[in-house]
Design an enzyme around this catalytic site. Structure first.
Site, PDB file in Angstrom:
ATOM      1  N   SER A  12       0.845  -1.192   0.000  1.00 25.10           N
ATOM      2  CA  SER A  12       0.000   0.000   0.000  1.00 25.10           C
ATOM      3  C   SER A  12       0.888   1.252   0.000  1.00 25.10           C
ATOM      4  CB  SER A  12      -0.966  -0.051   1.186  1.00 25.10           C
ATOM      5  OG  SER A  12      -2.065   0.807   1.005  1.00 25.10           O
ATOM      6  N   MET A  13       0.791   2.128   0.986  1.00 21.66           N
ATOM      7  CA  MET A  13       1.708   3.267   1.045  1.00 21.66           C
ATOM      8  C   MET A  13       3.154   2.780   0.981  1.00 21.66           C
ATOM      9  SD  MET A  13       2.294   5.936   4.202  1.00 21.66           S
ATOM     10  CE  MET A  13       3.942   6.459   4.631  1.00 21.66           C
TER      11      MET A  13
END
Length: 249
Positions: free
Chosen positions: A95-96
């Site tokens: 994700s991030m």
């Protein structure tokens, strides 16, 4: 006897006989503990480290980075400082963490003599340049929590606890603000092979978006789709680590 790796920025278990070091980058609001059992589930040839971002858990008092460049520059310096040998590196980001790992990878590729063997990115499309998508204002807490509930319905329950919010919201707020502003001026094509992973029912990153990583590598990315949502990597951990182990062998 194994010894813990515990610095301000890195956590894991030292593996003296390992021939490669895998560095893991958590999702927004996440912490190094998300990868705490990976070392036990991978062969001893792989030493697993995880990055502990500031502003959470035992780093609650440390200020969160405000830009992706600040975060990636610092992590790159930490990894270079902690290198006690010439063991090659591999990076995994979810994700991030996928965006952070990409930015760290392109910085590491500029270091003479450093071997970066593979970048694993998970649950996120490749970064967008300003011409594709302008930077956005930092989202409100309400918008952040709506996003968290969408991506992680089970894990979002902790954010509903009023007594916990003052301790966990600052890091989440900072991470989402950083991502809203993150737009690299241009895309850097990595020489490092890229493996792209994702869940087949991820509401935050559709399977079709995984192919976007072909724009940031000189090679065709290896795309692996697993059963599950945004956090497929928890129930499919053994399957995912099997792929990682195979590709690092």
């Amino acid at each position: 006897m194994s010894t813990d790796i515990r610095t301000r920025w890195l956590r894991g278990v030292r593996a003296p006989g390992a021939r490669i070091r895998l560095v893991c980058f958590p999702h927004a609001g996440g912490a190094a503990g998300h990868f705490h059992d990976w070392a036990a589930l991978t062969p001893p040839e792989i030493e697993v480290m995880a990055v502990q971002y500031p502003g959470r858990q035992d780093r609650l008092a440390d200020p969160c980075p405000t830009t992706m460049d600040e975060l990636a520059d610092t992590v790159t310096k930490v990894l270079l400082h902690e290198r006690a040998d010439d063991r090659p590196l591999a990076l995994f980001g979810h994700s991030m963490g996928a965006s952070v790992a990409y930015e760290v990878a392109r910085r590491l590729e500029e270091v003479p003599g450093l071997a970066l063997t593979r970048l694993f990115v998970s649950g996120r499309a490749r970064p967008r340049v300003p011409q594709e998508e302008p930077p956005r204002p930092a989202p409100t807490d309400s918008e952040i929590l709506d996003r968290v509930r969408l991506l992680d319905p089970a894990g979002a329950a902790v954010y509903e606890e009023p007594e916990l919010r003052p301790f966990i919201m600052p890091a989440l707020r900072a991470d989402f603000g950083l991502l809203a502003a993150y737009r690299p001026a241009r895309l850097h094509r990595l020489r490092t092979p890229v493996t792209v992973c994702g869940g087949d029912r991820d509401p935050g990153c559709a399977v079709e978006e995984l192919t976007s990583w072909s724009d940031v590598t000189t090679q065709e990315p290896d795309i692996r789709v697993f059963e599950g949502g945004h956090f497929y990597l928890t129930p499919r951990k053994a399957e995912l680590l099997g792929v990682i182990t195979e590709q690092l062998s």
